[in-house]
Design a protein around this motif. Sequence first.
Motif, PDB file in Angstrom:
ATOM      1  N   HIS A   1      17.074  15.107  35.937  1.00 27.90           N
ATOM      2  CA  HIS A   1      17.532  13.724  35.794  1.00 27.90           C
ATOM      3  C   HIS A   1      18.595  13.450  36.856  1.00 27.90           C
ATOM      4  O   HIS A   1      19.423  14.311  37.154  1.00 27.90           O
TER       5      HIS A   1
ATOM      6  N   ALA B   1      24.907   9.386  33.506  1.00 28.65           N
ATOM      7  CA  ALA B   1      23.678  10.158  33.401  1.00 28.65           C
ATOM      8  C   ALA B   1      23.051   9.908  32.020  1.00 28.65           C
ATOM      9  O   ALA B   1      23.785   9.654  31.060  1.00 28.65           O
ATOM     10  N   PRO B   2      21.732   9.980  31.913  1.00 28.35           N
ATOM     11  CA  PRO B   2      20.765  10.224  32.979  1.00 28.35           C
ATOM     12  C   PRO B   2      20.466   8.962  33.780  1.00 28.35           C
ATOM     13  O   PRO B   2      20.554   7.857  33.265  1.00 28.35           O
TER      14      PRO B   2
END
Length: 345
Positions: free
Chosen positions: A207, A219-220
């Motif tokens: 990711h 994130a992701p």
Amino acid sequence: MKKIPPFISFIVGFTALALTGAVAQSPEVPEAPIIELLGTFDYPGTGNQTRPQKISDNFAVVGIFVDPSGASRGFIMFSDGTFSIPIVDPNDAGNVTEARGINNSQLVCGDYLDSTGAFEGFFFQNNVFTNYAPEPTFTVVLGVNNAGDFCGSEIPSSTGIQSAFVNIGGVLTDFVVTDATATLAYSLNANNQSCGYYIDSSGVTTHGLWRDSDGTIHAPIDPVGSTGTILFGNTVLRHNARRRHDLNVMVGRYTDAAGATHGILFSPQQGFVVYDFPGATFTSLNGINERGVVVGRYTDSSGIDHGILLKVKNGSSAGVMLPLALPSAPAQASPERAVITEPAY
């Protein structure tokens, strides 16, 4: 130094000349961008795989070529279109020297395999190599900015978990994404924002991530439909000679459910723009400079990798745009500490 074909010399020269006014009139919030192909290039030699990594603001490209024997070597393609001789760390004992980043002073960073089979980082400038391995079991240096600050990945002996790091003003800071088995930082822009990727608790799926200058990790970062995303390069786009826009623009790639790999341009404000080299099922965008020139690669039908140069221009994109995928709840699994994730390219 070896000369590249005249067509590519023309493309590199055209790039340097054409950028002076191409985006000078951009608005405060740019429209969805257009990605325009400028040309292709190859490191000289029959059967070489050409895998560019980054591009400096003065248009020097750094990268890796893999020769027919499988040996990996670094290279620089200078702004005049000539290539350096192969860059090989003197301590390379595994036929793997990978040039990963370059700044405007032609300071190159990268990694090599030592005699124990471990990855170690290096810097290279004026034909001098300097080793950098605060963690000798695994250290790779993947990006360097014009201030000489840099980023990469290492395995701290205190945790055993493969971590991303930034080294800013001589201060090294490790960071990891929660529940990741490995985290890697690939690029550091002028605002000390970094980007890269991590492998989730499955130990398989990648990711994208970006880390803000205040340490906040986002994130992701995945486009809808991705089965694996990597962000390789980021920049603060310069829209004229007097100021920089505050847009953190990133490039990378993602793989879809059918197994095709697509190049991507991403900004938090605009989402994803997809770029595929015509006819290719594998395209990767690996580096971007402040003028919006992108370097990457594609794989042809015979399995050979070639370098590509592209230009990001403001305007109404005719390409494919994808939204950010909604994050799923992370599985609560212990990080895998026995496996070292070799950096992608």
